[in-house]
Motif scaffolding. Structure first.
Motif, PDB file in Angstrom:
ATOM      1  N   PHE A   8      -5.277  12.760  -0.799  1.00 24.93           N
ATOM      2  CA  PHE A   8      -4.345  12.132  -1.076  1.00 24.93           C
ATOM      3  C   PHE A   8      -4.904  10.960  -2.056  1.00 24.93           C
ATOM      4  N   SER A  26      -6.617   1.845  -7.200  1.00 27.85           N
ATOM      5  CA  SER A  26      -6.090   2.998  -7.099  1.00 27.85           C
ATOM      6  C   SER A  26      -7.313   4.255  -6.807  1.00 27.85           C
ATOM      7  N   CYS A  76       1.024  -1.217   0.120  1.00 29.77           N
ATOM      8  CA  CYS A  76      -0.216  -0.190  -0.237  1.00 29.77           C
ATOM      9  C   CYS A  76       0.866   1.171  -0.344  1.00 29.77           C
ATOM     10  N   ASP A  77       0.303   2.273  -0.636  1.00 31.63           N
ATOM     11  CA  ASP A  77       1.141   3.463  -0.831  1.00 31.63           C
ATOM     12  C   ASP A  77       0.129   4.751  -0.942  1.00 31.63           C
ATOM     13  N   ALA A  78       0.434   5.812  -0.355  1.00 35.01           N
ATOM     14  CA  ALA A  78      -0.477   6.951  -0.612  1.00 35.01           C
ATOM     15  C   ALA A  78       0.448   8.258  -0.877  1.00 35.01           C
ATOM     16  N   ASP A  79       0.083   9.120  -1.829  1.00 42.17           N
ATOM     17  CA  ASP A  79       0.457  10.390  -2.304  1.00 42.17           C
ATOM     18  C   ASP A  79      -0.038  11.389  -1.649  1.00 42.17           C
ATOM     19  N   TRP A  80       0.463  12.215  -0.246  1.00 44.98           N
ATOM     20  CA  TRP A  80      -0.321  13.095   0.304  1.00 44.98           C
ATOM     21  C   TRP A  80      -0.545  14.229  -0.380  1.00 44.98           C
ATOM     22  N   THR A 135      -4.359   6.908  -3.065  1.00 44.90           N
ATOM     23  CA  THR A 135      -3.674   5.911  -2.452  1.00 44.90           C
ATOM     24  C   THR A 135      -3.934   4.634  -3.550  1.00 44.90           C
ATOM     25  N   PHE A 176      -3.300   0.190  -3.479  1.00 44.79           N
ATOM     26  CA  PHE A 176      -2.939  -1.204  -3.018  1.00 44.79           C
ATOM     27  C   PHE A 176      -2.889  -2.070  -3.772  1.00 44.79           C
TER      28      PHE A 176
END
Length: 257
Positions: free
Chosen positions: A238, A255, A225-229, A240, A242
């Motif tokens: 943001f 996404s 998982c990743d998120a771009d604030w 996100t 996964f």
């Protein structure tokens, strides 16, 4: 189904609620109402129904054949044999596992978009591009936003995005770009259509790319998982993403803003 011995009903107009599945009783999935399962001591059979198409799978060939016979006795149906094509998805078997892809669908979509002779793109979207409902003039120091004229043929943009969304079923690599473009369906601009066509040129490079369901069994679930604030230039929300793998097979991804 009759009540078990020793159990007495509380009234004639009442029904009994089944708390736990019984052997031999088909169960409808609560997550997908077109998915049915049957568990017995001989094995498990899974049936997926979509309109007049049906997919049958299981861990016992004998149980699968028995299920087919029962369905053929009740309904008029045609057995197409081993799975090769289902709902636009192509299936190819090898020693590594089963590959799911939409090569035929991707080629038809590329031809329909008029990009059959175009140069392929290496990436679905430029990472430096920040799409908004307005564009800015880079020649001005403060990057003053300017209004873009809407697309003349907005229905064409809508059709293309819908088809790209369906392609993400086997192409997680375009999920981020497609969800970004989906935010501008109400009032698409030329810049949005340009990015959509870039995605098509990226697909053209490898139209047969898809998912591999590995033949190697590994009872392990892995999540990424990743998120771009505050990366959305419009709402500052943001984005996100996964992905979930069962063993070596990718089974779920998304996404989302």
């Amino acid at each position: 189904m009759d009540l078990p011995q020793g159990f007495h009903s509380q009234g004639e107009n009442l029904v009994d609620r089944l708390v736990k599945s019984l052997y031999g009783l088909k169960q409808q999935s609560q997550h997908d109402h077109s998915l049915f399962t049957k568990h017995s001591k001989q094995g498990t059979v899974i049936i997926l129904v979509y309109v007049d198409d049906m997919l049958i799978a299981g861990d016992s060939l004998e149980q699968i054949l028995e299920t087919k016979t029962a369905l053929q006795n009740a309904f008029k149906m045609k057995d197409l044999g081993e799975l090769k094509y289902f709902l636009g998805i192509e299936f190819a078997r090898s020693s590594k596992g089963i590959t799911m892809h939409k090569r035929k669908y991707a080629l038809e979509l590329t031809s329909e978009a008029g990009l059959a002779a175009s140069k392929p793109a290496n990436t679905p979207i430029d990472i430096n591009v920040k799409l908004t409902s307005r564009q800015y003039d880079e020649t001005i120091k403060d990057k003053v936003y300017i209004e873009e004229d809407p697309l003349t043929d907005q229905s064409g943009y809508h059709r293309l995005i819908r088809k790209l969304l369906y392609l993400t079923v086997t192409r997680p690599d375009i999920s981020f770009a497609v969800q970004t473009l989906s935010q501008f369906l109400q009032d698409p601009k030329k810049s949005h259509m340009d990015v959509a066509l870039r995605i098509m040129r990226y697909i053209k490079k490898q139209p047969g790319q898809g998912l591999l369901l590995s033949s190697k069994f590994r009872n392990e679930i892995t999540e990424f998982c990743d998120a771009d604030w505050a990366s959305c230039p419009i709402t500052r929300r943001f984005v996100t993403g996964f992905m979930i793998k069962f063993g070596d097979s990718l089974v779920s991804w998304k996404s989302k803003k």
